[in-house]
Motif scaffolding. Sequence first.
Motif, PDB file in Angstrom:
ATOM      1  N   ARG A   1       0.657  -1.460   0.283  1.00  0.00           N
ATOM      2  CA  ARG A   1       0.131   0.021  -0.172  1.00  0.00           C
ATOM      3  C   ARG A   1       0.762   1.337   0.128  1.00  0.00           C
ATOM      4  O   ARG A   1       0.211   2.054  -0.291  1.00  0.00           O
ATOM      5  CB  ARG A   1      -1.047  -0.045   1.591  1.00  0.00           C
ATOM      6  CG  ARG A   1      -1.627  -1.413   1.501  1.00  0.00           C
ATOM      7  CD  ARG A   1      -2.960  -1.199   0.388  1.00  0.00           C
ATOM      8  NE  ARG A   1      -4.084  -0.727   1.048  1.00  0.00           N
ATOM      9  CZ  ARG A   1      -5.194   0.163   0.575  1.00  0.00           C
ATOM     10  NH1 ARG A   1      -5.109  -0.133  -0.727  1.00  0.00           N
ATOM     11  NH2 ARG A   1      -5.968   0.962   1.128  1.00  0.00           N
ATOM     12  N   GLY A   2       2.486   0.956   0.224  1.00  0.00           N
ATOM     13  CA  GLY A   2       3.273   2.243  -0.056  1.00  0.00           C
ATOM     14  C   GLY A   2       3.150   2.929   1.606  1.00  0.00           C
ATOM     15  O   GLY A   2       3.973   3.634   1.748  1.00  0.00           O
ATOM     16  N   TRP A   3       2.510   2.008   2.565  1.00  0.00           N
ATOM     17  CA  TRP A   3       2.790   2.624   4.016  1.00  0.00           C
ATOM     18  C   TRP A   3       3.944   2.663   4.678  1.00  0.00           C
ATOM     19  O   TRP A   3       4.443   3.398   5.888  1.00  0.00           O
ATOM     20  CB  TRP A   3       1.635   2.148   4.687  1.00  0.00           C
ATOM     21  CG  TRP A   3       0.414   2.318   4.209  1.00  0.00           C
ATOM     22  CD1 TRP A   3       0.540   3.227   2.969  1.00  0.00           C
ATOM     23  CD2 TRP A   3      -0.703   1.739   4.750  1.00  0.00           C
ATOM     24  NE1 TRP A   3      -1.303   3.800   2.940  1.00  0.00           N
ATOM     25  CE2 TRP A   3      -2.170   2.266   3.621  1.00  0.00           C
ATOM     26  CE3 TRP A   3      -1.308   0.675   5.047  1.00  0.00           C
ATOM     27  CZ2 TRP A   3      -3.303   2.032   3.757  1.00  0.00           C
ATOM     28  CZ3 TRP A   3      -2.532   0.170   5.259  1.00  0.00           C
ATOM     29  CH2 TRP A   3      -3.334   0.951   4.713  1.00  0.00           C
ATOM     30  N   MET A   4       4.411   2.361   3.855  1.00  0.00           N
ATOM     31  CA  MET A   4       6.107   1.308   4.421  1.00  0.00           C
ATOM     32  C   MET A   4       6.975   1.639   3.168  1.00  0.00           C
ATOM     33  O   MET A   4       6.942   1.057   2.750  1.00  0.00           O
ATOM     34  CB  MET A   4       5.946   0.399   5.652  1.00  0.00           C
ATOM     35  CG  MET A   4       6.845  -0.815   6.424  1.00  0.00           C
ATOM     36  SD  MET A   4       6.277  -2.084   7.358  1.00  0.00           S
ATOM     37  CE  MET A   4       6.185  -1.474   8.974  1.00  0.00           C
ATOM     38  N   GLY A   5       8.183   1.859   3.926  1.00  0.00           N
ATOM     39  CA  GLY A   5       9.469   0.862   3.088  1.00  0.00           C
ATOM     40  C   GLY A   5       9.702  -0.458   3.048  1.00  0.00           C
ATOM     41  O   GLY A   5       9.578  -1.412   4.211  1.00  0.00           O
ATOM     42  N   GLY A   6      10.016  -0.531   1.701  1.00  0.00           N
ATOM     43  CA  GLY A   6      10.958  -2.277   1.839  1.00  0.00           C
ATOM     44  C   GLY A   6      12.082  -2.989   2.983  1.00  0.00           C
ATOM     45  O   GLY A   6      11.661  -3.822   3.053  1.00  0.00           O
TER      46      GLY A   6
END
Length: 104
Positions: A8-13
């Motif tokens: 969802r783009g809320w946390m980096g890889g």
Amino acid sequence: LALLCWLRGWMGGGDMKLLAACALLVPPMSVFPMVTTVGMAGGGLAVIYMLARRLVPRPAPVPPAQRPRGFLRRALRAERWRLARGAALPYAVAIAIGSLTTVS
């Protein structure tokens, strides 16, 4: 759950992988308390960054020859730029605090 947050783009890889690795350090029954502690540490970090954005002035441009020497001074200058740009929180700090608190 971390994978969903990454998708969802809320946390980096990198944060997702660090959280998964830290979950392997604790017993299975302690994963939920660890994630809760990570969330509380992240909330505290967010409050600190919101206050710092209002209080810390943007660093003035400096020629490369006059930039600060030493690791701590360079790190502080980089954080001032991060605050001025409104960049994302360094959530790995919250993950490390929450994990170490749970493990100890």
